[in-house]
Every structure is written in C-alpha cells, then in structure tokens.
Motif scaffolding. Sequence first.
Motif, PDB file in Angstrom:
ATOM      1  N   ALA A  23       0.888  -1.261  -0.071  1.00 27.34           N
ATOM      2  CA  ALA A  23      -0.069   0.037  -0.010  1.00 27.34           C
ATOM      3  C   ALA A  23       0.895   1.364  -0.136  1.00 27.34           C
ATOM      4  CB  ALA A  23      -0.941   0.071   1.287  1.00 27.34           C
ATOM      5  N   LEU A  24       2.068   1.140   0.536  1.00 29.23           N
ATOM      6  CA  LEU A  24       2.826   2.435   0.514  1.00 29.23           C
ATOM      7  C   LEU A  24       4.360   1.931   0.074  1.00 29.23           C
ATOM      8  CD1 LEU A  24       2.265   3.165   4.642  1.00 29.23           C
ATOM      9  CD2 LEU A  24       1.183   4.085   2.512  1.00 29.23           C
ATOM     10  N   SER A  25       4.793   3.155  -0.534  1.00 27.73           N
ATOM     11  CA  SER A  25       6.182   2.972  -1.021  1.00 27.73           C
ATOM     12  C   SER A  25       7.259   3.288   0.132  1.00 27.73           C
ATOM     13  CB  SER A  25       6.398   4.025  -1.910  1.00 27.73           C
ATOM     14  OG  SER A  25       6.614   5.413  -1.197  1.00 27.73           O
ATOM     15  N   ALA A  26       8.435   3.135   0.070  1.00 26.55           N
ATOM     16  CA  ALA A  26       9.416   3.296   1.292  1.00 26.55           C
ATOM     17  C   ALA A  26       9.524   4.608   1.588  1.00 26.55           C
ATOM     18  CB  ALA A  26      10.947   2.780   0.724  1.00 26.55           C
ATOM     19  N   ARG A  27       9.294   5.387   0.884  1.00 27.57           N
ATOM     20  CA  ARG A  27       9.353   7.128   1.407  1.00 27.57           C
ATOM     21  C   ARG A  27       7.978   7.105   2.034  1.00 27.57           C
ATOM     22  NH1 ARG A  27       9.577  12.283   0.964  1.00 27.57           N
ATOM     23  NH2 ARG A  27       8.963  13.609  -0.651  1.00 27.57           N
ATOM     24  N   GLN A  28       7.128   6.417   1.757  1.00 31.80           N
ATOM     25  CA  GLN A  28       5.667   6.727   2.484  1.00 31.80           C
ATOM     26  C   GLN A  28       5.859   6.158   3.903  1.00 31.80           C
ATOM     27  OE1 GLN A  28       3.186   5.370  -0.504  1.00 31.80           O
ATOM     28  NE2 GLN A  28       2.409   7.186  -1.237  1.00 31.80           N
ATOM     29  N   PHE A  29       6.494   4.941   3.937  1.00 28.81           N
ATOM     30  CA  PHE A  29       6.719   4.568   5.392  1.00 28.81           C
ATOM     31  C   PHE A  29       7.518   5.107   6.073  1.00 28.81           C
ATOM     32  CE2 PHE A  29       5.396  -0.032   6.461  1.00 28.81           C
ATOM     33  CZ  PHE A  29       4.887  -0.416   5.287  1.00 28.81           C
ATOM     34  N   VAL A  30       8.469   6.018   5.657  1.00 29.73           N
ATOM     35  CA  VAL A  30       9.207   6.646   6.614  1.00 29.73           C
ATOM     36  C   VAL A  30       8.391   8.117   7.093  1.00 29.73           C
ATOM     37  CG1 VAL A  30      11.254   8.092   6.294  1.00 29.73           C
ATOM     38  CG2 VAL A  30      11.515   5.915   5.465  1.00 29.73           C
ATOM     39  N   MET A  31       7.715   8.535   6.115  1.00 26.84           N
ATOM     40  CA  MET A  31       6.695   9.593   6.397  1.00 26.84           C
ATOM     41  C   MET A  31       5.954   9.378   7.373  1.00 26.84           C
ATOM     42  SD  MET A  31       6.483  11.671   2.618  1.00 26.84           S
ATOM     43  CE  MET A  31       5.500  12.793   3.407  1.00 26.84           C
ATOM     44  N   LEU A  32       5.135   8.183   7.213  1.00 27.80           N
ATOM     45  CA  LEU A  32       4.364   7.641   8.187  1.00 27.80           C
ATOM     46  C   LEU A  32       4.920   7.401   9.603  1.00 27.80           C
ATOM     47  CD1 LEU A  32       1.691   6.296   9.112  1.00 27.80           C
ATOM     48  CD2 LEU A  32       2.701   3.947   8.270  1.00 27.80           C
ATOM     49  N   PHE A  33       6.227   6.999   9.649  1.00 23.82           N
ATOM     50  CA  PHE A  33       6.760   6.862  10.834  1.00 23.82           C
ATOM     51  C   PHE A  33       7.000   8.198  11.377  1.00 23.82           C
ATOM     52  CE2 PHE A  33      10.934   6.993  13.395  1.00 23.82           C
ATOM     53  CZ  PHE A  33      10.677   6.160  14.210  1.00 23.82           C
ATOM     54  N   ALA A  34       7.613   9.110  10.535  1.00 21.40           N
ATOM     55  CA  ALA A  34       7.983  10.382  11.295  1.00 21.40           C
ATOM     56  C   ALA A  34       6.495  11.267  11.743  1.00 21.40           C
ATOM     57  CB  ALA A  34       8.501  11.362  10.067  1.00 21.40           C
ATOM     58  N   ALA A  35       5.553  10.945  10.814  1.00 21.57           N
ATOM     59  CA  ALA A  35       4.203  11.568  11.443  1.00 21.57           C
ATOM     60  C   ALA A  35       3.875  10.961  12.965  1.00 21.57           C
ATOM     61  CB  ALA A  35       2.939  11.322  10.501  1.00 21.57           C
ATOM     62  N   LEU A  36       3.933   9.518  13.166  1.00 22.99           N
ATOM     63  CA  LEU A  36       3.480   8.792  14.350  1.00 22.99           C
ATOM     64  C   LEU A  36       4.327   9.406  15.292  1.00 22.99           C
ATOM     65  CD1 LEU A  36       2.476   5.222  12.948  1.00 22.99           C
ATOM     66  CD2 LEU A  36       0.923   7.163  13.701  1.00 22.99           C
ATOM     67  N   ALA A  37       5.904   9.051  15.094  1.00 28.73           N
ATOM     68  CA  ALA A  37       6.748   9.639  16.076  1.00 28.73           C
ATOM     69  C   ALA A  37       6.748  10.927  16.565  1.00 28.73           C
ATOM     70  CB  ALA A  37       8.114   9.272  15.730  1.00 28.73           C
ATOM     71  N   GLY A  38       6.259  12.023  15.549  1.00 26.73           N
ATOM     72  CA  GLY A  38       6.442  13.467  15.704  1.00 26.73           C
ATOM     73  C   GLY A  38       5.116  13.574  16.620  1.00 26.73           C
ATOM     74  N   ALA A  39       3.776  12.865  16.370  1.00 31.23           N
ATOM     75  CA  ALA A  39       2.655  13.142  17.440  1.00 31.23           C
ATOM     76  C   ALA A  39       2.849  12.716  18.772  1.00 31.23           C
ATOM     77  CB  ALA A  39       1.691  12.684  16.532  1.00 31.23           C
ATOM     78  N   MET A  40       3.761  11.390  18.651  1.00 32.42           N
ATOM     79  CA  MET A  40       3.976  10.911  20.128  1.00 32.42           C
ATOM     80  C   MET A  40       4.771  11.787  20.916  1.00 32.42           C
ATOM     81  SD  MET A  40       3.993   9.041  22.681  1.00 32.42           S
ATOM     82  CE  MET A  40       2.924   7.839  22.166  1.00 32.42           C
ATOM     83  N   TRP A  41       5.825  12.252  20.142  1.00 34.37           N
ATOM     84  CA  TRP A  41       6.702  13.207  20.986  1.00 34.37           C
ATOM     85  C   TRP A  41       6.279  14.665  21.313  1.00 34.37           C
ATOM     86  CZ3 TRP A  41      10.892  12.160  23.421  1.00 34.37           C
ATOM     87  CH2 TRP A  41      11.758  11.197  23.167  1.00 34.37           C
ATOM     88  N   ALA A  42       5.225  15.321  20.576  1.00 32.82           N
ATOM     89  CA  ALA A  42       4.625  16.330  20.929  1.00 32.82           C
ATOM     90  C   ALA A  42       3.686  16.150  22.143  1.00 32.82           C
ATOM     91  CB  ALA A  42       3.650  16.600  19.726  1.00 32.82           C
ATOM     92  N   VAL A  43       2.849  14.838  22.233  1.00 32.63           N
ATOM     93  CA  VAL A  43       2.184  14.791  23.302  1.00 32.63           C
ATOM     94  C   VAL A  43       2.995  14.398  24.606  1.00 32.63           C
ATOM     95  CG1 VAL A  43       0.742  12.824  24.305  1.00 32.63           C
ATOM     96  CG2 VAL A  43       0.250  13.739  22.133  1.00 32.63           C
ATOM     97  N   ALA A  44       4.263  13.891  24.280  1.00 34.20           N
ATOM     98  CA  ALA A  44       5.180  13.556  25.603  1.00 34.20           C
ATOM     99  C   ALA A  44       5.680  14.779  25.881  1.00 34.20           C
ATOM    100  CB  ALA A  44       6.471  12.788  25.059  1.00 34.20           C
ATOM    101  N   VAL A  45       6.104  15.680  25.156  1.00 28.63           N
ATOM    102  CA  VAL A  45       6.587  17.165  25.600  1.00 28.63           C
ATOM    103  C   VAL A  45       5.393  17.846  26.417  1.00 28.63           C
ATOM    104  CG1 VAL A  45       7.448  19.412  24.849  1.00 28.63           C
ATOM    105  CG2 VAL A  45       8.366  17.310  23.986  1.00 28.63           C
ATOM    106  N   LEU A  46       4.195  17.935  25.829  1.00 27.39           N
ATOM    107  CA  LEU A  46       3.367  18.360  26.678  1.00 27.39           C
ATOM    108  C   LEU A  46       2.980  17.876  28.141  1.00 27.39           C
ATOM    109  CD1 LEU A  46       0.433  18.991  23.778  1.00 27.39           C
ATOM    110  CD2 LEU A  46       1.855  20.731  25.002  1.00 27.39           C
ATOM    111  N   GLY A  47       3.135  16.503  27.848  1.00 25.92           N
ATOM    112  CA  GLY A  47       2.961  15.832  29.460  1.00 25.92           C
ATOM    113  C   GLY A  47       4.165  16.241  30.262  1.00 25.92           C
ATOM    114  N   TRP A  48       5.265  16.248  29.517  1.00 21.91           N
ATOM    115  CA  TRP A  48       6.587  16.827  30.537  1.00 21.91           C
ATOM    116  C   TRP A  48       6.325  18.001  31.334  1.00 21.91           C
ATOM    117  CZ3 TRP A  48      10.719  20.159  29.681  1.00 21.91           C
ATOM    118  CH2 TRP A  48      11.762  19.948  30.417  1.00 21.91           C
ATOM    119  N   PHE A  49       5.872  18.855  30.313  1.00 19.18           N
ATOM    120  CA  PHE A  49       5.641  20.412  30.898  1.00 19.18           C
ATOM    121  C   PHE A  49       4.507  20.382  32.151  1.00 19.18           C
ATOM    122  CE2 PHE A  49       7.326  22.348  26.728  1.00 19.18           C
ATOM    123  CZ  PHE A  49       8.620  22.995  27.503  1.00 19.18           C
ATOM    124  N   ALA A  50       3.490  19.412  31.905  1.00 18.67           N
ATOM    125  CA  ALA A  50       2.270  19.237  32.597  1.00 18.67           C
ATOM    126  C   ALA A  50       2.962  18.328  34.209  1.00 18.67           C
ATOM    127  CB  ALA A  50       1.295  18.455  32.284  1.00 18.67           C
TER     128      ALA A  50
END
Length: 158
Positions: A23-50
């Motif tokens: 369903a995805l090319s190699a580049r799309q897999f990397v972009m999917l990982f970047a989006a998922l990890a970016g969202a997780m890290w954004a929530v983690a930073v908010l949690g850390w500030f909280a």
Amino acid sequence: MIEMCPFSAEGAGTRLRLRPPRALSARQFVMLFAALAGAMWAVAVLGWFAGNVFAPAFALLHSIVVALALRWSWRSGEREEDIRVGPGCVEVTRTNAGTPAFRAHPHWVRLRIEGDDRVVLACSGKQVRVGEFLGPGERRELAQTLEGLLAAATGRNR
C-alpha cells in the motif's frame, strides 16, 4: 500481485512471479513513521511540561516499538514466489531459497483449492501452498491461471 512472463528464450513455458501487494512506498513508510513519532513526541513534551517526567521515556520506547513494527511490516512485503510451468517441469521457488520448494512433471501435478481459496500444488505425496500472502480474489485468479498453464503444458487444452 501476479506477474506473468515467459521464462525460456523459445517461449516454451511461463513464469508467474507472486509478490504481496504494497500500500505504501519506502518513502511513504518513512513519512508515516515520522508523523507517528512526531505526534507521540509532541504529546510527550506536553506531558513533561504538565509534570509527567516519564513521558519522554515512554515516547522513546513507543517510537522504538513503532519503528520495529513498521520495519517488520516492510520486510514481510519483500516475500516473493516464482512458479515456472513448462512442458517438462513445474517448479516453485521462494525468496532467498537456493533449491525449489516444489518440482515435478506437469502431467503429474494436481491443483487443489482448499478452504479459504488456498491454492495447493501436489504430486506424489508432496504438496506446496502457493500465493498465501495474496488476497482471496488474487488467489482465485492464480488458481485459474495455474489451471490453464498446467492444461497447456500437458496438452489437455487441445
């Protein structure tokens, strides 16, 4: 995905190359990982500030697990099967295998379709399932194609 092409210079025989659909090319897999990890890290930073000091550690662990899961998913898509049907031999070879998983004369090969549209080639007590990573519709198409190729190889289609 089923690709059909001749496997000999004279055109006497057919090679089916089976690969799982992607369903995805190699580049799309990397972009999917970047989006998922970016969202997780954004929530983690908010949690850390909280006040949750463990949020970055869990984000790191989550990122590693997601990376491993996506890598496993990508590697499972690299499987491949070659089915060669000629007048003198039917041969099934799987990815990275030096020897064929199945080899027999086409006159003795029997094609069976088991429950859930599983395609089985059998001869003299030896059997091999082919195209297990394909969808049900593609397995039915594979069975019809193999049936026609076996009939042509043995002269039963005349």
